[in-house]
Design a protein around this motif. Sequence first.
Motif, PDB file in Angstrom:
ATOM      1  N   ALA A   1       0.829  -1.205   0.000  1.00 24.22           N
ATOM      2  CA  ALA A   1       0.000   0.000   0.000  1.00 24.22           C
ATOM      3  C   ALA A   1       0.861   1.252   0.000  1.00 24.22           C
ATOM      4  N   GLN A   2       1.949   1.229   0.785  1.00 18.94           N
ATOM      5  CA  GLN A   2       2.820   2.411   0.825  1.00 18.94           C
ATOM      6  C   GLN A   2       3.451   2.657  -0.538  1.00 18.94           C
ATOM      7  N   GLU A   3       3.925   1.587  -1.173  1.00 18.33           N
ATOM      8  CA  GLU A   3       4.550   1.740  -2.488  1.00 18.33           C
ATOM      9  C   GLU A   3       3.538   2.253  -3.496  1.00 18.33           C
ATOM     10  N   PHE A   4       2.318   1.727  -3.406  1.00 20.98           N
ATOM     11  CA  PHE A   4       1.273   2.167  -4.334  1.00 20.98           C
ATOM     12  C   PHE A   4       0.984   3.648  -4.153  1.00 20.98           C
ATOM     13  N   ASP A   5       0.961   4.101  -2.900  1.00 21.58           N
ATOM     14  CA  ASP A   5       0.706   5.524  -2.663  1.00 21.58           C
ATOM     15  C   ASP A   5       1.796   6.383  -3.290  1.00 21.58           C
ATOM     16  N   LEU A   6       3.047   5.969  -3.125  1.00 25.63           N
ATOM     17  CA  LEU A   6       4.145   6.764  -3.678  1.00 25.63           C
ATOM     18  C   LEU A   6       4.060   6.829  -5.199  1.00 25.63           C
TER      19      LEU A   6
ATOM     20  N   ARG B   1       1.439   6.469  -7.020  1.00 24.59           N
ATOM     21  CA  ARG B   1       0.268   7.255  -7.394  1.00 24.59           C
ATOM     22  C   ARG B   1       0.559   8.745  -7.278  1.00 24.59           C
ATOM     23  N   ASN B   2       1.150   9.154  -6.150  1.00 26.43           N
ATOM     24  CA  ASN B   2       1.411  10.576  -5.958  1.00 26.43           C
ATOM     25  C   ASN B   2       2.384  11.092  -7.009  1.00 26.43           C
ATOM     26  N   MET B   3       3.366  10.268  -7.360  1.00 25.19           N
ATOM     27  CA  MET B   3       4.349  10.690  -8.359  1.00 25.19           C
ATOM     28  C   MET B   3       3.677  10.893  -9.710  1.00 25.19           C
ATOM     29  N   LEU B   4       2.808   9.970 -10.098  1.00 26.58           N
ATOM     30  CA  LEU B   4       2.164  10.090 -11.401  1.00 26.58           C
ATOM     31  C   LEU B   4       1.204  11.265 -11.431  1.00 26.58           C
ATOM     32  N   VAL B   5       0.479  11.476 -10.328  1.00 27.49           N
ATOM     33  CA  VAL B   5      -0.445  12.608 -10.293  1.00 27.49           C
ATOM     34  C   VAL B   5       0.312  13.920 -10.403  1.00 27.49           C
ATOM     35  N   ALA B   6       1.440  13.990  -9.684  1.00 26.54           N
ATOM     36  CA  ALA B   6       2.225  15.230  -9.763  1.00 26.54           C
ATOM     37  C   ALA B   6       2.747  15.440 -11.180  1.00 26.54           C
ATOM     38  N   ALA B   7       3.170  14.372 -11.845  1.00 25.57           N
ATOM     39  CA  ALA B   7       3.681  14.534 -13.204  1.00 25.57           C
ATOM     40  C   ALA B   7       2.584  15.008 -14.145  1.00 25.57           C
ATOM     41  N   VAL B   8       1.376  14.442 -13.998  1.00 28.35           N
ATOM     42  CA  VAL B   8       0.281  14.856 -14.869  1.00 28.35           C
ATOM     43  C   VAL B   8      -0.065  16.321 -14.629  1.00 28.35           C
ATOM     44  N   GLU B   9      -0.016  16.740 -13.370  1.00 29.44           N
ATOM     45  CA  GLU B   9      -0.357  18.125 -13.056  1.00 29.44           C
ATOM     46  C   GLU B   9       0.818  19.089 -13.264  1.00 29.44           C
ATOM     47  N   GLU B  10       1.904  18.594 -13.879  1.00 29.56           N
ATOM     48  CA  GLU B  10       3.070  19.413 -14.210  1.00 29.56           C
ATOM     49  C   GLU B  10       3.727  20.024 -12.983  1.00 29.56           C
ATOM     50  N   ARG B  11       3.585  19.320 -11.848  1.00 27.90           N
ATOM     51  CA  ARG B  11       4.325  19.740 -10.660  1.00 27.90           C
ATOM     52  C   ARG B  11       5.579  18.890 -10.606  1.00 27.90           C
ATOM     53  N   TYR B  12       6.576  19.273 -11.450  1.00 27.64           N
ATOM     54  CA  TYR B  12       7.707  18.375 -11.638  1.00 27.64           C
ATOM     55  C   TYR B  12       8.622  18.324 -10.431  1.00 27.64           C
ATOM     56  N   LYS B  13       8.709  19.420  -9.633  1.00 21.95           N
ATOM     57  CA  LYS B  13       9.514  19.343  -8.411  1.00 21.95           C
ATOM     58  C   LYS B  13       8.953  18.291  -7.469  1.00 21.95           C
TER      59      LYS B  13
ATOM     60  N   ALA C   1       9.621  14.821  -8.705  1.00 25.08           N
ATOM     61  CA  ALA C   1      10.988  14.371  -8.445  1.00 25.08           C
ATOM     62  C   ALA C   1      11.149  13.952  -6.993  1.00 25.08           C
ATOM     63  N   GLN C   2      10.492  14.696  -6.076  1.00 26.38           N
ATOM     64  CA  GLN C   2      10.598  14.310  -4.668  1.00 26.38           C
ATOM     65  C   GLN C   2       9.987  12.935  -4.428  1.00 26.38           C
ATOM     66  N   TYR C   3       8.785  12.700  -5.008  1.00 31.18           N
ATOM     67  CA  TYR C   3       8.153  11.379  -4.831  1.00 31.18           C
ATOM     68  C   TYR C   3       9.001  10.282  -5.440  1.00 31.18           C
ATOM     69  N   ARG C   4       9.637  10.591  -6.596  1.00 34.51           N
ATOM     70  CA  ARG C   4      10.485   9.568  -7.218  1.00 34.51           C
ATOM     71  C   ARG C   4      11.636   9.207  -6.296  1.00 34.51           C
ATOM     72  N   ASP C   5      12.235  10.210  -5.669  1.00 38.80           N
ATOM     73  CA  ASP C   5      13.347   9.921  -4.763  1.00 38.80           C
ATOM     74  C   ASP C   5      12.865   9.109  -3.570  1.00 38.80           C
ATOM     75  N   GLN C   6      11.684   9.492  -3.032  1.00 37.13           N
ATOM     76  CA  GLN C   6      11.152   8.709  -1.906  1.00 37.13           C
ATOM     77  C   GLN C   6      10.878   7.269  -2.329  1.00 37.13           C
ATOM     78  N   LEU C   7      10.363   7.083  -3.554  1.00 39.11           N
ATOM     79  CA  LEU C   7      10.050   5.726  -4.027  1.00 39.11           C
ATOM     80  C   LEU C   7      11.317   4.899  -4.157  1.00 39.11           C
ATOM     81  N   PHE C   8      12.370   5.501  -4.708  1.00 39.26           N
ATOM     82  CA  PHE C   8      13.625   4.757  -4.846  1.00 39.26           C
ATOM     83  C   PHE C   8      14.171   4.367  -3.484  1.00 39.26           C
ATOM     84  N   MET C   9      14.112   5.317  -2.518  1.00 37.28           N
ATOM     85  CA  MET C   9      14.598   5.010  -1.185  1.00 37.28           C
ATOM     86  C   MET C   9      13.773   3.892  -0.549  1.00 37.28           C
TER      87      MET C   9
END
Lengths: 325, 331
Positions: free
Chosen positions: B292-297, B299-311, B314-322
Amino acid sequence: MAMEGPILCRAVMQAKLPVTMISNSLTKSGQLGTAFLGCVCKYRNITRLISPIYQPAQKNFATVCGSFSSSSDGNGYMAGNFSESDEDYVNSTVLEAVEVRSGAEGYVIKMRDGKNLRCVHNNSQGRNIPESAPQPAIVLRIEDGSETLLPIIVLEMPSVLLMAAIRNVHIARPTIYQVVKEMIDKMGYEVKLVRINKRIQEAYCAELFLTKVGDHTESITFDLRPSDAINIAVRCKVPIQVHRSLAYSDGIRSVEPARMAIAAGMSDGLLFTELDRPDGQPCVEAQEFGLIRNMLIAAVEERYKDAATWRDKLMLLRSKRKNWA
Amino acid sequence: MEIINGPVLPRYAAPATGALTSDAKISGQLLRRVHLRRRACGLQGDHYRAARRFFGFPSERHARSGWVWPVCCSYGSSSDGDGAAAADYDASGEEFVNSSVMEAVELRSVSDGFVIKMRDGKNLRCVQNNPRVLRLRDSAPHHAIVLKMEDGSDLLLPIIVMETPSIMLLAALRNIRIPRPTIYNVVKEMTERMGYAVRLVRITEMVHDAYYSRLYLAKIGNEEETISLDLKPSDAINIAFRCKVPIQVNRRIAYNNGLKVVQPTPSESYVSSDQFQYTRLDRPDDQPCFEAQEFDLVRNMLVAAVEERYKDAAQYRDQLFMFRAKKKNMI
């Protein structure tokens, strides 16, 4: 409505149908008359009270008393006696109906040959007809000249077996009704009559009358479901009788189709039959379709000169057709 | 299981003709048997004492089997070539075995046998008693009446029937009161009031996957006057149960078509495992769920990308990798 005997039923019937009783003039058949001779019994006084017109006729049976009245073991289904007055019942035959559907506009009976009979209630003050999906039914036609039909909703297997019996379809294994008929024959009895005598909370009750072969004074009756009783009656080829009050209160009759239905049906049929049959005329739509097809194929195959030629022919045809219209 | 050789051979040859019965032939045959029985009644009185004694205790019947045997052979009826060998009332009792009705709802064919679904929801897995008898059946569930043999072998004989007789039999087994008289109640009442009594029901033979059965009636006060009727097993068993008379099955049918209940196979553990997984997935277990935690990350990353909130993406991507690196260390 719990009945202790036929008293209450006759009282209700008298309140509703005084004219019918007075005008009743059916003639008894000789055989049935003979069968009834030895079976007049404990309901004689009640009959006399209710029907003073027939009081002189009852005197002939005063000396005979039968003792074969059957009861239904106290479960509220009092079986009528063989000696009930014959004027209370009317003969009926079985229609080849497959299923019955009821709705706000009445009943629709689907016959075996695919036709649909649209029916309305015989008595406009009849009980509310609930909406129901198509259900297997046995439909009886009342044979008193009134063209009344009585639908009885049954289970599917009795309905299928009844259709097979009417058409003399041979079933490989003996059905329970054939076993009952064979059993009655081998035990020295014969079936005389089947009667649909009352309705209790949307369920009809039927009786089967048997007499001993050679000794018609010894008779027994059984309570059955109408589906079983009618199946046995058809196989034994004995009459099926319906109580007049049931035929009056629950009967339906066929109505003519409405004009809207005629117009819609005819128009629809005309269109379909016209489309299905070639009429030997040059078909303008087919020509137009052929031209469009050739034009599109030429365009796809990059034969643009041919495509332009077909386009010109198409426009010529359409302008010609517009002149026609 | 011992098979009696004497009367079996004429009946065994009967299915080879392959003709189904017709009512006319059955009627003629029944009339002939009535005449034969009446003639026999005058000739040998001892015979019907033996027949009457047939309903005694099993030990008594077993003790007299040697004496009854020579007499019964001479009265076995043949099928007259119409393909339906009608069992005679005088047939030896050893040829049939008593049975009782089980509360079975439906029968289904599976790859390695059959599954009988009982009324209480349990499933009995069965295999055929005689593996050489191959019966190809479809795998759809069928309404069935299952008879259990009462000779200690615990064989089950399923008979596929239509829905209405099956439901009526289950209602009779539980003494459920049906408010309107069924056709079987009418038959029982009719028999009693006409002076007869139901004595016995027998499943006599099987022709083209259809079972044949007979109903034996005797006149009250005059047991020698008997009637036998040919009818479907579903109707016969319904009538027999309501009249509380024994139901007997031909031993050859029970041997060839009977089923044995088998112990659960190891493949059932797969079903248990599957159930375990499902129950585990359906119930929350109060543990932190990594999926569930991975799914949330994600999801949030994709939503931010669609909404053009690229900063934020990038933060969600880093959290997901960690998070994934941490999870990999755990595994």
